[in-house]
Design an enzyme around this catalytic site. Sequence first.
Site, PDB file in Angstrom:
ATOM      1  N   ASN A 108       0.817  -1.079   0.238  1.00  0.00           N
ATOM      2  CA  ASN A 108       0.071  -0.115   0.142  1.00  0.00           C
ATOM      3  C   ASN A 108       0.843   1.372  -0.019  1.00  0.00           C
ATOM      4  O   ASN A 108       2.113   1.549   0.407  1.00  0.00           O
ATOM      5  CB  ASN A 108      -0.835  -0.049   1.212  1.00  0.00           C
ATOM      6  CG  ASN A 108      -1.861  -1.232   1.379  1.00  0.00           C
ATOM      7  OD1 ASN A 108      -2.156  -1.826   0.389  1.00  0.00           O
ATOM      8  ND2 ASN A 108      -2.392  -1.529   2.531  1.00  0.00           N
ATOM      9  N   HIS A 125       5.917  -0.384  -2.427  1.00  0.00           N
ATOM     10  CA  HIS A 125       5.632   0.304  -3.559  1.00  0.00           C
ATOM     11  C   HIS A 125       5.714   1.598  -3.413  1.00  0.00           C
ATOM     12  O   HIS A 125       5.079   2.589  -4.203  1.00  0.00           O
ATOM     13  CB  HIS A 125       4.083  -0.170  -4.044  1.00  0.00           C
ATOM     14  CG  HIS A 125       4.186  -1.462  -4.545  1.00  0.00           C
ATOM     15  ND1 HIS A 125       2.936  -2.165  -4.777  1.00  0.00           N
ATOM     16  CD2 HIS A 125       4.899  -2.340  -5.112  1.00  0.00           C
ATOM     17  CE1 HIS A 125       3.150  -3.428  -5.406  1.00  0.00           C
ATOM     18  NE2 HIS A 125       4.394  -3.651  -5.518  1.00  0.00           N
ATOM     19  N   CYS A 133      11.576  14.441  -7.367  1.00  0.00           N
ATOM     20  CA  CYS A 133      12.064  15.037  -8.752  1.00  0.00           C
ATOM     21  C   CYS A 133      12.756  13.721  -9.764  1.00  0.00           C
ATOM     22  O   CYS A 133      13.366  13.121  -9.124  1.00  0.00           O
ATOM     23  CB  CYS A 133      13.080  16.118  -8.554  1.00  0.00           C
ATOM     24  SG  CYS A 133      13.942  16.667 -10.297  1.00  0.00           S
TER      25      CYS A 133
HETATM   26  P1  OAD Z   1      -5.833  -6.082  -4.831  1.00  0.00           P
HETATM   27  O1  OAD Z   1      -6.699  -5.081  -5.080  1.00  0.00           O
HETATM   28  O2  OAD Z   1      -5.055  -6.880  -6.187  1.00  0.00           O
HETATM   29  O3  OAD Z   1      -6.466  -7.134  -3.928  1.00  0.00           O
HETATM   30  C1  OAD Z   1      -7.058  -6.773  -3.008  1.00  0.00           C
HETATM   31  C2  OAD Z   1      -7.223  -8.085  -2.032  1.00  0.00           C
HETATM   32  O4  OAD Z   1      -7.872  -7.602  -0.680  1.00  0.00           O
HETATM   33  C3  OAD Z   1      -8.276  -9.137  -2.620  1.00  0.00           C
HETATM   34  O5  OAD Z   1      -7.593 -10.374  -2.644  1.00  0.00           O
HETATM   35  C4  OAD Z   1      -9.600  -8.831  -1.598  1.00  0.00           C
HETATM   36  O6  OAD Z   1     -10.189 -10.218  -1.577  1.00  0.00           O
HETATM   37  C5  OAD Z   1      -8.874  -8.548  -0.486  1.00  0.00           C
HETATM   38  N1  OAD Z   1      -9.681  -7.871   0.302  1.00  0.00           N
HETATM   39  C6  OAD Z   1     -10.943  -6.791   0.101  1.00  0.00           C
HETATM   40  N2  OAD Z   1     -11.230  -6.400   0.955  1.00  0.00           N
HETATM   41  C7  OAD Z   1     -10.825  -6.755   2.302  1.00  0.00           C
HETATM   42  C8  OAD Z   1     -11.138  -6.714   3.690  1.00  0.00           C
HETATM   43  N3  OAD Z   1     -11.763  -5.849   4.113  1.00  0.00           N
HETATM   44  N4  OAD Z   1     -10.340  -7.397   4.388  1.00  0.00           N
HETATM   45  C9  OAD Z   1      -9.366  -8.301   3.757  1.00  0.00           C
HETATM   46  N5  OAD Z   1      -9.151  -8.493   2.580  1.00  0.00           N
HETATM   47  C10 OAD Z   1      -9.794  -7.732   1.730  1.00  0.00           C
HETATM   48  O7  OAD Z   1      -4.576  -5.593  -3.925  1.00  0.00           O
HETATM   49  P2  OAD Z   1      -3.076  -6.128  -3.700  1.00  0.00           P
HETATM   50  O8  OAD Z   1      -3.150  -7.543  -3.810  1.00  0.00           O
HETATM   51  O9  OAD Z   1      -2.679  -5.137  -2.755  1.00  0.00           O
HETATM   52  O10 OAD Z   1       0.542  -2.399  -7.431  1.00  0.00           O
HETATM   53  O11 OAD Z   1      -2.632  -5.489  -5.008  1.00  0.00           O
HETATM   54  C11 OAD Z   1      -1.121  -5.285  -5.174  1.00  0.00           C
HETATM   55  C12 OAD Z   1      -0.796  -4.590  -6.099  1.00  0.00           C
HETATM   56  O12 OAD Z   1      -1.752  -4.578  -7.250  1.00  0.00           O
HETATM   57  C13 OAD Z   1      -0.798  -3.060  -5.560  1.00  0.00           C
HETATM   58  O13 OAD Z   1      -0.058  -2.531  -5.001  1.00  0.00           O
HETATM   59  C14 OAD Z   1      -0.744  -2.415  -7.017  1.00  0.00           C
HETATM   60  C15 OAD Z   1      -1.523  -3.203  -7.842  1.00  0.00           C
HETATM   61  O14 OAD Z   1      -1.159  -3.554  -8.922  1.00  0.00           O
HETATM   62  C16 OAD Z   1       1.167  -1.451  -7.936  1.00  0.00           C
HETATM   63  O15 OAD Z   1       0.795  -0.341  -8.179  1.00  0.00           O
HETATM   64  C17 OAD Z   1       2.655  -1.453  -8.299  1.00  0.00           C
END
Ligand code: OAD
Length: 252
Positions: A108, A125, A133
Amino acid sequence: MKNNFAAVGRLLESSKRLLFITGAGVSAESKIPTFRGATAAFADGMTEDGMPFEEVLSGTTFRANPTLAWKYLFKLEQSIRGKTPNAAHRVMAALQSPRRHVCVATQNIDGLHQQAGSRVVLELHGNIRRVICTRCQYSDYRETFEGMPPLPRCPRCDAMARPDVVLYEESLPVLVLESFVREQERGFDVVFSVGTTSLFPYVSQPIWSAARRGVPVVEINPERTVISSLANYRFAGPAGETLQQLMREMGT
Ligand code: OAD
Protein backbone atom coordinates in the site's frame (compact mmCIF):
# COMPACT_ATOMS: atom_id res chain seq x y z
CA MET A 1 -13.29 -21.40 13.01
CA LYS A 2 -13.60 -20.68 16.75
CA ASN A 3 -10.68 -23.03 17.40
CA ASN A 4 -8.68 -21.33 14.67
CA PHE A 5 -9.11 -17.99 16.46
CA ALA A 6 -7.96 -19.50 19.74
CA ALA A 7 -4.98 -21.27 18.11
CA VAL A 8 -3.75 -18.15 16.28
CA GLY A 9 -4.37 -16.08 19.42
CA ARG A 10 -1.96 -18.42 21.26
CA LEU A 11 0.60 -18.17 18.44
CA LEU A 12 0.43 -14.37 18.64
CA GLU A 13 0.76 -14.40 22.41
CA SER A 14 4.00 -16.41 22.33
CA SER A 15 5.50 -14.76 19.24
CA LYS A 16 8.64 -12.62 19.34
CA ARG A 17 8.93 -11.81 15.65
CA LEU A 18 5.87 -11.30 13.45
CA LEU A 19 5.63 -10.54 9.75
CA PHE A 20 2.51 -9.00 8.21
CA ILE A 21 2.46 -8.84 4.41
CA THR A 22 -0.34 -6.46 3.54
CA GLY A 23 -2.19 -5.23 0.47
CA ALA A 24 -5.09 -3.09 -0.63
CA GLY A 25 -7.64 -5.16 1.34
CA VAL A 26 -6.18 -3.84 4.61
CA SER A 27 -7.15 -0.29 3.64
CA ALA A 28 -10.57 -1.29 2.21
CA GLU A 29 -12.17 -0.67 5.62
CA SER A 30 -10.68 2.85 5.53
CA LYS A 31 -12.78 3.30 2.36
CA ILE A 32 -9.83 3.23 -0.01
CA PRO A 33 -10.75 1.23 -3.13
CA THR A 34 -8.74 -1.91 -3.90
CA PHE A 35 -7.18 -2.47 -7.34
CA ARG A 36 -8.88 -5.79 -8.05
CA GLY A 37 -11.98 -7.59 -6.80
CA ALA A 38 -15.35 -6.41 -5.47
CA THR A 39 -14.16 -3.05 -4.07
CA ALA A 40 -11.90 -2.22 -7.03
CA ALA A 41 -11.30 1.35 -8.22
CA PHE A 42 -11.17 0.33 -11.88
CA ALA A 43 -14.14 -1.75 -13.01
CA ASP A 44 -12.91 -4.65 -15.21
CA GLY A 45 -9.38 -3.31 -14.74
CA MET A 46 -10.07 -0.60 -17.34
CA THR A 47 -9.73 3.17 -16.94
CA GLU A 48 -12.10 5.73 -18.48
CA ASP A 49 -9.41 6.33 -21.12
CA GLY A 50 -9.92 2.78 -22.35
CA MET A 51 -6.53 1.53 -21.17
CA PRO A 52 -5.91 -1.06 -18.43
CA PHE A 53 -4.81 0.58 -15.17
CA GLU A 54 -1.52 -1.33 -15.34
CA GLU A 55 -0.78 0.54 -18.58
CA VAL A 56 -1.68 4.10 -17.52
CA LEU A 57 0.22 3.62 -14.28
CA SER A 58 3.36 2.30 -15.97
CA GLY A 59 6.83 3.78 -16.28
CA THR A 60 6.44 3.76 -20.09
CA THR A 61 3.24 5.85 -19.96
CA PHE A 62 4.78 8.24 -17.43
CA ARG A 63 7.68 8.92 -19.81
CA ALA A 64 5.60 9.03 -23.02
CA ASN A 65 2.51 10.82 -21.70
CA PRO A 66 3.07 12.25 -18.21
CA THR A 67 -0.22 14.17 -18.37
CA LEU A 68 -2.17 10.91 -18.68
CA ALA A 69 -0.14 9.16 -15.96
CA TRP A 70 -0.49 12.16 -13.62
CA LYS A 71 -4.28 12.18 -14.18
CA TYR A 72 -4.48 8.71 -12.59
CA LEU A 73 -1.85 9.44 -9.96
CA PHE A 74 -4.02 12.39 -8.87
CA LYS A 75 -7.06 10.10 -8.80
CA LEU A 76 -5.15 7.60 -6.66
CA GLU A 77 -4.03 10.33 -4.26
CA GLN A 78 -7.58 11.67 -4.09
CA SER A 79 -8.90 8.24 -3.10
CA ILE A 80 -6.44 8.25 -0.18
CA ARG A 81 -6.75 11.90 0.86
CA GLY A 82 -8.10 12.39 4.40
CA LYS A 83 -8.47 8.64 5.02
CA THR A 84 -7.51 7.31 8.43
CA PRO A 85 -6.23 3.96 9.75
CA ASN A 86 -8.79 1.28 10.57
CA ALA A 87 -8.87 -1.53 13.13
CA ALA A 88 -6.55 -3.73 11.02
CA HIS A 89 -3.79 -1.09 10.97
CA ARG A 90 -4.32 -0.40 14.67
CA VAL A 91 -4.11 -4.06 15.76
CA MET A 92 -0.83 -4.58 13.85
CA ALA A 93 0.59 -1.51 15.61
CA ALA A 94 -0.77 -2.60 19.01
CA LEU A 95 0.97 -5.98 18.71
CA GLN A 96 4.37 -4.23 18.95
CA SER A 97 5.91 -4.54 22.39
CA PRO A 98 9.39 -4.55 23.95
CA ARG A 99 9.39 -8.33 23.58
CA ARG A 100 7.72 -8.56 20.19
CA HIS A 101 9.12 -7.21 16.89
CA VAL A 102 6.46 -6.60 14.25
CA CYS A 103 7.50 -6.06 10.64
CA VAL A 104 4.90 -4.85 8.16
CA ALA A 105 5.79 -5.30 4.48
CA THR A 106 3.11 -3.46 2.56
CA GLN A 107 2.19 -2.91 -1.08
CA ASN A 108 0.00 0.00 0.00
CA ILE A 109 1.12 3.51 -0.82
CA ASP A 110 -1.20 5.28 1.64
CA GLY A 111 1.06 5.53 4.71
CA LEU A 112 -1.75 4.32 7.01
CA HIS A 113 0.40 1.70 8.80
CA GLN A 114 2.79 4.43 9.98
CA GLN A 115 -0.14 6.68 10.87
CA ALA A 116 -1.48 3.88 13.09
CA GLY A 117 1.88 3.69 14.87
CA SER A 118 3.67 0.77 13.20
CA ARG A 119 7.41 1.43 13.43
CA VAL A 120 8.89 -1.09 10.99
CA VAL A 121 7.00 -0.56 7.74
CA LEU A 122 8.62 -1.65 4.48
CA GLU A 123 6.86 0.25 1.69
CA LEU A 124 7.47 -2.09 -1.24
CA HIS A 125 5.62 0.20 -3.68
CA GLY A 126 6.62 3.54 -2.12
CA ASN A 127 4.37 6.26 -0.73
CA ILE A 128 2.14 8.46 -2.85
CA ARG A 129 2.52 11.45 -0.51
CA ARG A 130 6.28 11.67 -1.15
CA VAL A 131 6.87 13.63 -4.33
CA ILE A 132 10.27 13.26 -5.94
CA CYS A 133 12.10 15.03 -8.78
CA THR A 134 12.79 12.82 -11.81
CA ARG A 135 16.17 14.54 -12.35
CA CYS A 136 17.78 15.70 -9.08
CA GLN A 137 15.83 13.36 -6.71
CA TYR A 138 14.81 16.31 -4.49
CA SER A 139 11.94 15.00 -2.44
CA ASP A 140 9.09 16.61 -0.57
CA TYR A 141 6.30 15.21 1.58
CA ARG A 142 2.83 16.58 0.78
CA GLU A 143 -0.12 16.26 3.10
CA THR A 144 -2.32 16.35 -0.02
CA PHE A 145 -1.87 17.12 -3.72
CA GLU A 146 -4.49 19.86 -3.52
CA GLY A 147 -3.38 23.02 -5.31
CA MET A 148 -0.65 21.20 -7.24
CA PRO A 149 -0.43 22.19 -10.92
CA PRO A 150 -1.45 19.50 -13.45
CA LEU A 151 2.19 18.64 -14.13
CA PRO A 152 4.14 19.46 -10.97
CA ARG A 153 7.77 20.55 -11.38
CA CYS A 154 10.70 20.34 -9.01
CA PRO A 155 11.12 23.57 -6.97
CA ARG A 156 14.93 23.14 -7.20
CA CYS A 157 15.68 22.24 -10.84
CA ASP A 158 12.31 22.59 -12.61
CA ALA A 159 12.34 19.02 -13.99
CA MET A 160 9.20 16.91 -13.85
CA ALA A 161 8.19 15.73 -10.39
CA ARG A 162 6.42 12.45 -9.63
CA PRO A 163 5.10 10.63 -6.61
CA ASP A 164 7.66 8.29 -5.02
CA VAL A 165 5.71 5.18 -5.98
CA VAL A 166 6.71 2.14 -7.98
CA LEU A 167 4.97 2.29 -11.35
CA TYR A 168 4.35 -0.88 -13.35
CA GLU A 169 7.53 -2.15 -15.11
CA GLU A 170 9.72 -0.34 -12.56
CA SER A 171 11.97 -2.03 -10.04
CA LEU A 172 11.33 -2.02 -6.33
CA PRO A 173 13.28 0.37 -4.07
CA VAL A 174 16.61 -1.35 -3.38
CA LEU A 175 16.99 -0.22 0.24
CA VAL A 176 13.51 -1.43 1.11
CA LEU A 177 14.19 -4.81 -0.54
CA GLU A 178 17.48 -5.14 1.36
CA SER A 179 15.68 -4.49 4.65
CA PHE A 180 13.06 -7.07 3.72
CA VAL A 181 15.76 -9.67 3.01
CA ARG A 182 17.51 -8.89 6.33
CA GLU A 183 14.21 -9.19 8.23
CA GLN A 184 13.54 -12.57 6.60
CA GLU A 185 17.04 -13.80 7.39
CA ARG A 186 16.37 -13.15 11.08
CA GLY A 187 13.26 -15.34 10.75
CA PHE A 188 9.69 -15.01 12.01
CA ASP A 189 7.53 -17.05 14.41
CA VAL A 190 4.36 -16.43 12.39
CA VAL A 191 3.79 -14.94 8.94
CA PHE A 192 0.50 -13.24 8.00
CA SER A 193 -0.83 -12.41 4.55
CA VAL A 194 -3.60 -9.85 4.93
CA GLY A 195 -5.80 -8.32 2.22
CA THR A 196 -3.61 -9.12 -0.76
CA THR A 197 -4.00 -11.24 -3.88
CA SER A 198 -0.25 -12.06 -3.53
CA LEU A 199 0.12 -11.84 -7.31
CA PHE A 200 3.64 -10.45 -7.18
CA PRO A 201 6.41 -13.02 -6.58
CA TYR A 202 8.19 -10.86 -3.97
CA VAL A 203 4.97 -11.04 -1.93
CA SER A 204 4.19 -14.74 -2.37
CA GLN A 205 7.81 -15.93 -2.07
CA PRO A 206 8.21 -15.11 1.68
CA ILE A 207 5.01 -17.11 2.28
CA TRP A 208 6.33 -20.09 0.31
CA SER A 209 9.60 -19.91 2.15
CA ALA A 210 7.91 -19.70 5.59
CA ALA A 211 5.66 -22.66 4.74
CA ARG A 212 8.67 -24.70 3.58
CA ARG A 213 10.45 -24.06 6.89
CA GLY A 214 7.38 -25.00 8.94
CA VAL A 215 6.65 -21.42 10.09
CA PRO A 216 2.88 -21.01 10.63
CA VAL A 217 1.18 -19.05 7.84
CA VAL A 218 -2.07 -17.17 8.46
CA GLU A 219 -4.18 -15.68 5.68
CA ILE A 220 -6.93 -13.08 6.23
CA ASN A 221 -8.88 -12.45 3.03
CA PRO A 222 -12.56 -12.87 2.12
CA GLU A 223 -11.44 -14.42 -1.21
CA ARG A 224 -9.08 -17.31 -1.86
CA THR A 225 -5.70 -16.40 -3.34
CA VAL A 226 -2.63 -18.07 -4.84
CA ILE A 227 -1.19 -18.65 -1.35
CA SER A 228 -4.41 -19.92 0.32
CA SER A 229 -3.37 -23.57 -0.02
CA LEU A 230 -0.18 -22.82 1.96
CA ALA A 231 -1.98 -21.24 4.91
CA ASN A 232 -2.19 -23.21 8.15
CA TYR A 233 -5.02 -20.91 9.21
CA ARG A 234 -7.35 -19.04 6.86
CA PHE A 235 -9.89 -16.43 7.93
CA ALA A 236 -12.39 -15.40 5.26
CA GLY A 237 -13.54 -12.25 7.06
CA PRO A 238 -12.60 -8.59 6.78
CA ALA A 239 -9.13 -7.74 8.09
CA GLY A 240 -10.14 -5.30 10.84
CA GLU A 241 -12.78 -7.47 12.50
CA THR A 242 -10.65 -10.63 12.20
CA LEU A 243 -7.53 -9.06 13.69
CA GLN A 244 -9.52 -7.52 16.54
CA GLN A 245 -10.99 -10.96 17.33
CA LEU A 246 -7.50 -12.52 17.24
CA MET A 247 -6.18 -9.85 19.58
CA ARG A 248 -9.04 -10.60 22.02
CA GLU A 249 -8.08 -14.29 21.94
CA MET A 250 -4.50 -13.55 23.03
CA GLY A 251 -3.79 -14.79 26.51
CA THR A 252 -7.28 -16.25 26.98
P1 OAD B 1 -5.74 -6.07 -4.97
O1 OAD B 1 -6.65 -4.92 -5.20
O2 OAD B 1 -5.21 -6.83 -6.12
O3 OAD B 1 -6.51 -7.12 -4.05
C1 OAD B 1 -7.15 -6.76 -2.87
C2 OAD B 1 -7.31 -8.00 -2.02
O4 OAD B 1 -7.89 -7.59 -0.78
C3 OAD B 1 -8.23 -9.06 -2.63
O5 OAD B 1 -7.62 -10.32 -2.49
C4 OAD B 1 -9.50 -8.95 -1.78
O6 OAD B 1 -10.15 -10.20 -1.66
C5 OAD B 1 -8.95 -8.49 -0.46
N1 OAD B 1 -9.88 -7.74 0.39
C6 OAD B 1 -10.85 -6.87 0.01
N2 OAD B 1 -11.46 -6.35 1.08
C7 OAD B 1 -10.85 -6.88 2.19
C8 OAD B 1 -11.01 -6.72 3.59
N3 OAD B 1 -11.92 -5.91 4.12
N4 OAD B 1 -10.19 -7.43 4.41
C9 OAD B 1 -9.25 -8.27 3.90
N5 OAD B 1 -9.06 -8.44 2.58
C10 OAD B 1 -9.85 -7.77 1.74
O7 OAD B 1 -4.63 -5.55 -4.01
P2 OAD B 1 -3.15 -6.08 -3.75
O8 OAD B 1 -3.09 -7.56 -3.71
O9 OAD B 1 -2.64 -5.32 -2.61
O10 OAD B 1 0.59 -2.41 -7.46
O11 OAD B 1 -2.47 -5.60 -5.06
C11 OAD B 1 -1.15 -5.43 -5.11
C12 OAD B 1 -0.80 -4.40 -6.10
O12 OAD B 1 -1.74 -4.43 -7.20
C13 OAD B 1 -0.94 -2.96 -5.69
O13 OAD B 1 0.03 -2.54 -4.80
C14 OAD B 1 -0.78 -2.31 -7.03
C15 OAD B 1 -1.67 -3.22 -7.87
O14 OAD B 1 -1.11 -3.64 -9.06
C16 OAD B 1 1.20 -1.32 -7.99
O15 OAD B 1 0.65 -0.24 -8.05
C17 OAD B 1 2.60 -1.54 -8.48
